[in-house]
Design a protein around this motif. Structure first.
Motif, mmCIF file in Angstrom:
data_model
loop_
_atom_site.group_PDB
_atom_site.id
_atom_site.type_symbol
_atom_site.label_atom_id
_atom_site.label_comp_id
_atom_site.label_asym_id
_atom_site.label_seq_id
_atom_site.Cartn_x
_atom_site.Cartn_y
_atom_site.Cartn_z
ATOM 1 N N LEU A 3 0.714 -1.074 -0.031
ATOM 2 C CA LEU A 3 -0.031 0.255 -0.039
ATOM 3 C C LEU A 3 0.961 1.272 -0.138
ATOM 4 N N THR A 4 0.449 2.137 -0.700
ATOM 5 C CA THR A 4 1.324 3.395 -1.011
ATOM 6 C C THR A 4 0.637 4.528 0.038
ATOM 7 N N VAL A 5 1.315 5.409 0.751
ATOM 8 C CA VAL A 5 0.766 6.055 1.729
ATOM 9 C C VAL A 5 1.592 7.534 1.252
ATOM 10 N N LEU A 6 0.888 8.526 1.112
ATOM 11 C CA LEU A 6 1.384 9.908 0.752
ATOM 12 C C LEU A 6 1.339 10.589 2.252
ATOM 13 N N LEU A 7 2.729 10.957 2.446
ATOM 14 C CA LEU A 7 2.907 11.555 3.941
ATOM 15 C C LEU A 7 3.214 13.268 3.768
ATOM 16 N N VAL A 8 2.209 13.947 4.199
ATOM 17 C CA VAL A 8 2.623 15.561 3.905
ATOM 18 C C VAL A 8 2.807 16.100 5.064
ATOM 19 N N GLU A 9 3.776 16.479 5.409
ATOM 20 C CA GLU A 9 4.322 16.855 6.864
ATOM 21 C C GLU A 9 5.741 17.879 6.620
ATOM 22 N N LEU A 18 8.029 9.119 10.931
ATOM 23 C CA LEU A 18 6.724 8.676 10.266
ATOM 24 C C LEU A 18 7.166 7.792 9.098
ATOM 25 N N ARG A 19 8.017 8.216 8.151
ATOM 26 C CA ARG A 19 8.501 7.484 6.969
ATOM 27 C C ARG A 19 9.151 6.223 7.155
ATOM 28 N N ASP A 20 10.103 6.327 8.481
ATOM 29 C CA ASP A 20 10.712 5.050 8.587
ATOM 30 C C ASP A 20 9.775 4.024 9.330
ATOM 31 N N ALA A 21 8.864 4.704 10.318
ATOM 32 C CA ALA A 21 7.845 3.635 10.897
ATOM 33 C C ALA A 21 7.220 2.891 10.247
ATOM 34 N N LEU A 22 6.448 3.746 8.984
ATOM 35 C CA LEU A 22 5.660 3.138 8.059
ATOM 36 C C LEU A 22 6.339 2.170 7.172
ATOM 37 N N ALA A 23 7.560 2.525 6.846
ATOM 38 C CA ALA A 23 8.398 1.495 5.943
ATOM 39 C C ALA A 23 8.541 0.027 6.678
ATOM 40 N N VAL A 24 8.804 0.245 8.066
ATOM 41 C CA VAL A 24 8.766 -1.139 8.701
ATOM 42 C C VAL A 24 7.777 -1.927 8.682
ATOM 43 N N GLU A 25 6.576 -1.082 8.762
ATOM 44 C CA GLU A 25 5.211 -1.972 8.396
ATOM 45 C C GLU A 25 4.845 -2.218 7.099
ATOM 46 N N GLY A 26 5.845 -2.230 6.048
ATOM 47 C CA GLY A 26 5.654 -2.660 4.778
ATOM 48 C C GLY A 26 4.866 -1.634 3.894
ATOM 49 N N TYR A 27 4.685 -0.330 4.423
ATOM 50 C CA TYR A 27 4.063 0.693 3.551
ATOM 51 C C TYR A 27 4.971 1.112 2.588
ATOM 52 N N LYS A 28 4.518 1.520 1.250
ATOM 53 C CA LYS A 28 5.538 2.544 0.567
ATOM 54 C C LYS A 28 5.063 3.716 0.925
ATOM 55 N N VAL A 29 6.060 4.695 1.160
ATOM 56 C CA VAL A 29 5.785 6.019 1.733
ATOM 57 C C VAL A 29 6.392 7.070 0.600
ATOM 58 N N GLY A 109 1.198 8.663 19.167
ATOM 59 C CA GLY A 109 2.098 7.199 19.109
ATOM 60 C C GLY A 109 1.903 6.840 17.923
ATOM 61 N N VAL A 110 3.100 6.139 17.328
ATOM 62 C CA VAL A 110 3.018 5.385 16.044
ATOM 63 C C VAL A 110 1.869 4.188 16.222
ATOM 64 N N GLY A 111 1.845 3.949 17.204
ATOM 65 C CA GLY A 111 0.719 2.612 17.336
ATOM 66 C C GLY A 111 -0.659 3.116 17.072
ATOM 67 N N GLU A 112 -0.887 4.326 17.824
ATOM 68 C CA GLU A 112 -2.261 4.787 17.524
ATOM 69 C C GLU A 112 -2.476 5.116 15.991
ATOM 70 N N LEU A 113 -1.384 5.945 15.545
ATOM 71 C CA LEU A 113 -1.489 6.255 14.088
ATOM 72 C C LEU A 113 -1.861 4.857 13.175
ATOM 73 N N LEU A 114 -1.106 3.793 13.654
ATOM 74 C CA LEU A 114 -1.258 2.446 12.729
ATOM 75 C C LEU A 114 -2.418 2.020 12.892
ATOM 76 N N ALA A 115 -3.095 2.201 13.885
ATOM 77 C CA ALA A 115 -4.545 1.540 14.349
ATOM 78 C C ALA A 115 -5.497 2.317 13.557
ATOM 79 N N ARG A 116 -5.388 3.395 13.515
ATOM 80 C CA ARG A 116 -6.329 4.593 12.668
ATOM 81 C C ARG A 116 -6.119 4.257 11.203
ATOM 82 N N MET A 117 -4.983 3.833 10.694
ATOM 83 C CA MET A 117 -4.835 3.747 9.257
ATOM 84 C C MET A 117 -5.257 2.499 8.760
#
Ligand code: CA
Length: 234
Positions: A3-9, A18-29, A109-117
């Motif tokens: 899954l590809t995520v556009l991160l605007v920050e 966030l980019r690194d945390a999402l990449a670890v979870e397997g997202y393309k950022v 927290g990154v955990g909360e962000l991943l849950a919302r995603m």
């Protein structure tokens, strides 16, 4: 499938975290530091299979993230989660009503962000397939098709209005629903300012469903914004 995520920050440190945390979870950022970057990446990604989710900061060096949300909503239903340092409730409500799927106030927290995603991505998939009609979480079961509500195996009788209100929250389980959206769905367009109805009926629902209505497990208040039924557990 990746899954590809556009991160605007624009905050460099947060963007990299966030980019690194999402990449670890397997997202393309795809990381953007400005609205101009985000627009360029969006245009490119559209040619390469698209973007599956957007994480959107509001205060950006070349404008407000809200303008990107409006532009995205004109042409797509991609899930958008707003990440913002702003604590005032009016923009949050306006963003949700404008089509944002959720918001997170910094710091989070990154955990909360991943849950919302996960919730936003699942809801988007469901919108395209079928509506959510069944909810189960830790002893609370709501079956909209059978019009049945049970707590710890015991049937709970709801009035038609209470049931309608609960049904709105079930269909958006895990996501915040604004006062306006709830009033519109349950009572109709003439009643969108009548937030006292909501307080009254939410109190009744909690009294019937929650073990401790003052400290609810399921029907969560999003102060000044609306209500959230917790994410379902299978
Ligand atoms: Ca910012």
């Amino acid at each position: 499938m990746t899954l590809t995520v556009l991160l605007v920050e624009d905050d460099r440190e947060l963007r990299i975290t966030l980019r690194d945390a999402l990449a670890v979870e397997g997202y393309k950022v795809l990381a953007a530091a400005s609205l101009a970057d985000a627009r360029a990446l969006t245009a490119n990604a559209t040619r390469e299979g698209g973007i599956d989710l957007v994480l959107l900061d509001l205060g950006l060096p070349d404008g407000d993230g809200e303008s990107l949300l409006n532009a995205l909503r004109r042409e797509s239903s991609v899930p958008v989660i707003v990440i913002s340092a702003r604590h005032t409730d009016v923009p949050k409500i306006r963003l949700l009503d404008a089509g944002a799927d959720d918001f997170l106030v910094k710091p989070f927290g990154v955990g909360e962000l991943l849950a919302r995603m996960r919730v936003a991505l699942r809801h988007r998939g469901r919108v395209l397939r079928a509506a959510i009609t069944y909810f189960e979480h830790d002893g609370l079961v709501v079956d909209l098709g059978a019009r049945r509500v049970r707590v710890a195996g015991i049937d709970v009788h709801l009035t038609p209005t209470e049931f309608k209100l609960l049904a709105c929250l079930v269909r958006s389980a895990g996501r915040v629903v604004t006062h306006r959206q709830l009033l519109l769905d349950v009572w109709g367009a003439e009643f969108t300012e009548h937030t006292h109805y909501l307080r009254l009926y939410m109190g009744q629902l909690r009294a019937k469903l929650e073990a401790d209505p003052a400290d609810p497990r399921w029907l969560i208040t999003e102060a000044g914004v609306g209500y959230r039924l917790v994410e379902p557990l299978a």
